[in-house]
Design a protein around this motif. Structure first.
Motif, PDB file in Angstrom:
ATOM      1  N   SER A  60     -20.208 -15.137   3.638  1.00 45.32           N
ATOM      2  CA  SER A  60     -19.558 -14.875   3.827  1.00 45.32           C
ATOM      3  C   SER A  60     -19.701 -17.393   4.935  1.00 45.32           C
ATOM      4  CB  SER A  60     -18.510 -14.392   4.682  1.00 45.32           C
ATOM      5  OG  SER A  60     -16.942 -15.090   5.219  1.00 45.32           O
ATOM      6  N   GLY A  61     -18.353 -17.344   5.333  1.00 41.13           N
ATOM      7  CA  GLY A  61     -18.593 -18.202   6.598  1.00 41.13           C
ATOM      8  C   GLY A  61     -18.101 -18.285   7.237  1.00 41.13           C
ATOM      9  N   GLN A  62     -17.780 -16.773   7.579  1.00 45.02           N
ATOM     10  CA  GLN A  62     -17.232 -15.982   9.175  1.00 45.02           C
ATOM     11  C   GLN A  62     -15.706 -16.669   9.649  1.00 45.02           C
ATOM     12  OE1 GLN A  62     -18.283 -13.173   9.266  1.00 45.02           O
ATOM     13  NE2 GLN A  62     -19.118 -13.093   7.504  1.00 45.02           N
ATOM     14  N   GLN A  63     -15.020 -17.615   8.471  1.00 42.68           N
ATOM     15  CA  GLN A  63     -14.123 -18.392   9.371  1.00 42.68           C
ATOM     16  C   GLN A  63     -13.137 -17.323   9.909  1.00 42.68           C
ATOM     17  OE1 GLN A  63     -14.888 -18.463   5.984  1.00 42.68           O
ATOM     18  NE2 GLN A  63     -15.581 -20.866   6.127  1.00 42.68           N
ATOM     19  N   THR A  64     -11.994 -17.737  11.226  1.00 42.51           N
ATOM     20  CA  THR A  64     -11.238 -16.914  11.277  1.00 42.51           C
ATOM     21  C   THR A  64      -9.937 -17.028  11.197  1.00 42.51           C
ATOM     22  OG1 THR A  64     -12.539 -16.632  13.892  1.00 42.51           O
ATOM     23  CG2 THR A  64     -10.156 -16.796  13.506  1.00 42.51           C
ATOM     24  N   GLY A  65      -8.882 -15.811  11.249  1.00 45.97           N
ATOM     25  CA  GLY A  65      -7.641 -16.776  10.646  1.00 45.97           C
ATOM     26  C   GLY A  65      -6.578 -15.590   9.731  1.00 45.97           C
ATOM     27  N   THR A  66      -5.579 -16.048   9.208  1.00 45.52           N
ATOM     28  CA  THR A  66      -4.733 -14.911   8.701  1.00 45.52           C
ATOM     29  C   THR A  66      -4.774 -15.435   7.019  1.00 45.52           C
ATOM     30  OG1 THR A  66      -4.000 -13.683  10.780  1.00 45.52           O
ATOM     31  CG2 THR A  66      -2.526 -13.249   9.213  1.00 45.52           C
ATOM     32  N   ILE A  67      -4.464 -14.298   6.779  1.00 44.01           N
ATOM     33  CA  ILE A  67      -3.596 -14.954   5.220  1.00 44.01           C
ATOM     34  C   ILE A  67      -2.789 -13.674   4.685  1.00 44.01           C
ATOM     35  CG2 ILE A  67      -4.947 -14.634   2.860  1.00 44.01           C
ATOM     36  CD1 ILE A  67      -7.544 -15.771   3.631  1.00 44.01           C
ATOM     37  N   THR A  68      -1.976 -14.315   4.415  1.00 49.02           N
ATOM     38  CA  THR A  68      -1.431 -13.681   3.754  1.00 49.02           C
ATOM     39  C   THR A  68      -0.576 -14.042   2.045  1.00 49.02           C
ATOM     40  OG1 THR A  68       0.741 -15.435   4.293  1.00 49.02           O
ATOM     41  CG2 THR A  68       0.497 -13.745   6.118  1.00 49.02           C
ATOM     42  N   ILE A  69      -0.148 -12.320   1.628  1.00 45.61           N
ATOM     43  CA  ILE A  69      -0.332 -12.681   0.189  1.00 45.61           C
ATOM     44  C   ILE A  69       1.595 -11.914  -0.157  1.00 45.61           C
ATOM     45  CG2 ILE A  69      -1.274 -11.939  -1.916  1.00 45.61           C
ATOM     46  CD1 ILE A  69      -3.821 -11.660  -0.039  1.00 45.61           C
ATOM     47  N   HIS A  70       1.616 -12.968  -1.022  1.00 41.35           N
ATOM     48  CA  HIS A  70       3.375 -11.866  -0.961  1.00 41.35           C
ATOM     49  C   HIS A  70       3.599 -11.941  -2.987  1.00 41.35           C
ATOM     50  CE1 HIS A  70       5.911 -13.224   2.831  1.00 41.35           C
ATOM     51  NE2 HIS A  70       4.247 -12.473   3.077  1.00 41.35           N
ATOM     52  N   GLY A  71       3.665 -10.678  -3.458  1.00 44.80           N
ATOM     53  CA  GLY A  71       4.039 -10.904  -5.121  1.00 44.80           C
ATOM     54  C   GLY A  71       3.730  -9.057  -5.556  1.00 44.80           C
ATOM     55  N   SER A  72       3.478  -9.369  -6.723  1.00 44.43           N
ATOM     56  CA  SER A  72       3.469  -8.212  -8.361  1.00 44.43           C
ATOM     57  C   SER A  72       2.753  -6.650  -7.283  1.00 44.43           C
ATOM     58  CB  SER A  72       2.524  -8.548  -8.597  1.00 44.43           C
ATOM     59  OG  SER A  72       2.324  -7.559  -9.576  1.00 44.43           O
ATOM     60  N   THR A  73       3.702  -5.976  -7.333  1.00 47.89           N
ATOM     61  CA  THR A  73       3.870  -4.358  -7.170  1.00 47.89           C
ATOM     62  C   THR A  73       2.044  -4.044  -7.756  1.00 47.89           C
ATOM     63  OG1 THR A  73       5.665  -4.077  -8.984  1.00 47.89           O
ATOM     64  CG2 THR A  73       5.581  -3.955  -6.712  1.00 47.89           C
ATOM     65  N   SER A  74       2.210  -4.615  -9.119  1.00 43.05           N
ATOM     66  CA  SER A  74       1.620  -4.179  -9.875  1.00 43.05           C
ATOM     67  C   SER A  74      -0.006  -4.654  -8.962  1.00 43.05           C
ATOM     68  CB  SER A  74       1.336  -4.450 -11.712  1.00 43.05           C
ATOM     69  OG  SER A  74       2.436  -4.267 -12.419  1.00 43.05           O
ATOM     70  N   ALA A  75      -0.638  -6.262  -8.842  1.00 40.98           N
ATOM     71  CA  ALA A  75      -1.726  -6.901  -8.164  1.00 40.98           C
ATOM     72  C   ALA A  75      -1.756  -6.258  -6.777  1.00 40.98           C
ATOM     73  CB  ALA A  75      -1.284  -8.122  -8.769  1.00 40.98           C
ATOM     74  N   ALA A  76      -0.409  -6.009  -6.141  1.00 42.54           N
ATOM     75  CA  ALA A  76      -1.307  -5.490  -4.398  1.00 42.54           C
ATOM     76  C   ALA A  76      -2.221  -3.850  -4.476  1.00 42.54           C
ATOM     77  CB  ALA A  76       0.483  -4.591  -4.134  1.00 42.54           C
ATOM     78  N   PRO A  77      -2.055  -3.336  -5.441  1.00 44.06           N
ATOM     79  CA  PRO A  77      -3.428  -2.288  -4.537  1.00 44.06           C
ATOM     80  C   PRO A  77      -4.344  -2.839  -5.151  1.00 44.06           C
ATOM     81  CG  PRO A  77      -1.322  -1.607  -6.524  1.00 44.06           C
ATOM     82  CD  PRO A  77      -1.348  -2.663  -6.252  1.00 44.06           C
ATOM     83  N   LEU A  78      -4.909  -3.835  -6.066  1.00 41.72           N
ATOM     84  CA  LEU A  78      -6.234  -3.845  -6.120  1.00 41.72           C
ATOM     85  C   LEU A  78      -6.332  -6.052  -4.875  1.00 41.72           C
ATOM     86  CD1 LEU A  78      -8.687  -5.400  -7.991  1.00 41.72           C
ATOM     87  CD2 LEU A  78      -7.123  -6.695  -9.325  1.00 41.72           C
ATOM     88  N   LEU A  79      -5.020  -6.170  -5.136  1.00 43.10           N
ATOM     89  CA  LEU A  79      -5.334  -7.119  -3.517  1.00 43.10           C
ATOM     90  C   LEU A  79      -5.721  -6.512  -2.307  1.00 43.10           C
ATOM     91  CD1 LEU A  79      -5.660 -10.197  -3.988  1.00 43.10           C
ATOM     92  CD2 LEU A  79      -4.502  -9.193  -6.093  1.00 43.10           C
ATOM     93  N   GLN A  80      -4.558  -5.230  -2.330  1.00 47.70           N
ATOM     94  CA  GLN A  80      -5.465  -4.641  -0.871  1.00 47.70           C
ATOM     95  C   GLN A  80      -6.984  -4.051  -0.973  1.00 47.70           C
ATOM     96  OE1 GLN A  80      -2.091  -1.449  -1.428  1.00 47.70           O
ATOM     97  NE2 GLN A  80      -0.917  -2.616  -0.361  1.00 47.70           N
ATOM     98  N   GLU A  81      -6.823  -3.847  -1.585  1.00 46.33           N
ATOM     99  CA  GLU A  81      -8.736  -3.355  -2.080  1.00 46.33           C
ATOM    100  C   GLU A  81      -9.894  -4.434  -1.769  1.00 46.33           C
ATOM    101  OE1 GLU A  81     -11.481  -0.313  -4.555  1.00 46.33           O
ATOM    102  OE2 GLU A  81      -9.470  -0.985  -5.350  1.00 46.33           O
TER     103      GLU A  81
END
Length: 333
Positions: free
Chosen positions: A215-236
């Motif tokens: 990782s480049g160890q950048q600082t900040g926040t990323i927001t991800i919206h959408g599919s309830t099916s894909a959400a558990p994978l993206l959370q992991e």
């Protein structure tokens, strides 16, 4: 015998035309069959050539046996995902009832369907209703209790069958964005399509091979919206990435695929997550990356005697032309 030889010659020519789309040599096949004819068309060779010829003649109808006990069930209760759901959109497309209707619906789902807004709600409704049938992500199959998964076209919904192309209900998980990614966003995407594929492979078919990640160890926040099916994978994936880069915060919000993609278009979130193919206009406006391949599992109550279903039967069930469970046996042997 001579009539059969002529039939084989015609069949070989037809087969060559079909196979030619796969860069084979149909004339070579025809010559081989003609040579066999000149050798008096020995019966074993004839049978093999006939089987090959028939194999190239269009789509084979699925052969299903009647299922005992379906007559004891009642009217089918369809459990469908909500409009905007990527799972619903992909399922309707794969089964063959997608496309807007005269009534303004996004697909041909029967009006008698009960609507569920998540895989967990589909599971709960199928568990409590003997006549219910629904569909969910294969990634949501863990912990099934009062439900069972149907084979589709004789193929079980397993990762091996999904990867090998034998299971017909397959769809992608995608991340989509607009404009140019920030350094942090690119760092996260590099992780997802590299080292993160190890996590993907635990429940889905990975889109790429897993690689090492620095990782480049950048600082900040990323927001991800959408599919309830894909959400558990993206959370992991987000959790592991934040353990690698503690300077980053990733917030995953589940809604549905269409909402997530629209949010990305409008700059409301950094990434939209979709559990379906992007539509043409979405591809024009967004850049996207497939991160996994998922299967859609068809589930029924555990007391339902049915174990296997065809795509054509699924279409009848979810559009309402198959009304009762025993109607399925009408088209079976």
């Amino acid at each position: 015998m001579s009539h059969l030889c002529r039939t084989l010659s015609c069949g070989a020519e037809s087969m060559g035309q079909v196979i030619n789309g796969y860069h084979t040599r149909p004339q070579g096949l025809k010559r081989k069959v003609n040579n066999m004819m000149q050798k008096k068309c020995r019966l074993p060779v004839l049978l093999l050539a006939a089987a090959l010829s028939l194999g190239g003649c269009g789509t084979t109808t699925q052969s299903m046996q009647k299922t005992e006990g379906l007559d004891a069930l009642g009217v089918v209760q369809v459990i469908s995902r909500e409009e905007g759901s990527g799972t619903r959109s992909a399922f309707a497309q794969l089964v063959g009832f997608d496309g807007s209707t005269a009534e303004g619906k996004p697909d041909g789902t029967t009006d008698t369907a009960q609507i569920a807004v998540s895989a967990q709600e589909v599971i709960a409704q199928v568990r409590s209703n003997l006549n219910a049938v629904g569909y969910i992500s294969m990634g949501s199959l863990t912990g099934l209790d009062g439900e069972k998964v149907l084979d589709v076209n004789h193929a079980a919904g397993t990762l091996a069958n999904l990867k090998g192309g034998d299971y017909p209900l397959s769809r992608p998980f995608c991340l989509a964005w607009i404009g140019t990614l920030s350094d942090l966003e690119q760092d996260f995407l590099t992780y997802v399509t590299g080292k993160g594929q190890t996590i993907v492979s635990q429940s889905y078919v990975p889109a790429k091979n897993s690689t090492t990640f620095l990782s480049g160890q950048q600082t900040g926040t990323i927001t991800i919206h959408g599919s309830t099916s894909a959400a558990p994978l993206l959370q992991e994936l987000a959790a592991e990435y934040m353990s690698i880069n503690p300077h980053a915060t990733i917030v995953v919000t589940a809604s549905d695929s269409t909402t997530g993609l629209n949010d990305a278009m409008q700059g409301i979130c950094d990434f939209g997550m979709a559990s379906r193919e992007l539509k043409d206009y979405e591809k024009e406006l967004l850049t996207y990356q497939v991160i996994a391949q998922d299967g859609i599992a068809v589930i029924v109550n555990a007391q339902n005697p049915l174990s296997d279903v065809t795509i054509e039967e699924l279409k009848g069930i979810f559009t309402g032309s198959i009304v009762s469970w025993d109607d399925i046996n009408t088209g079976r042997k």
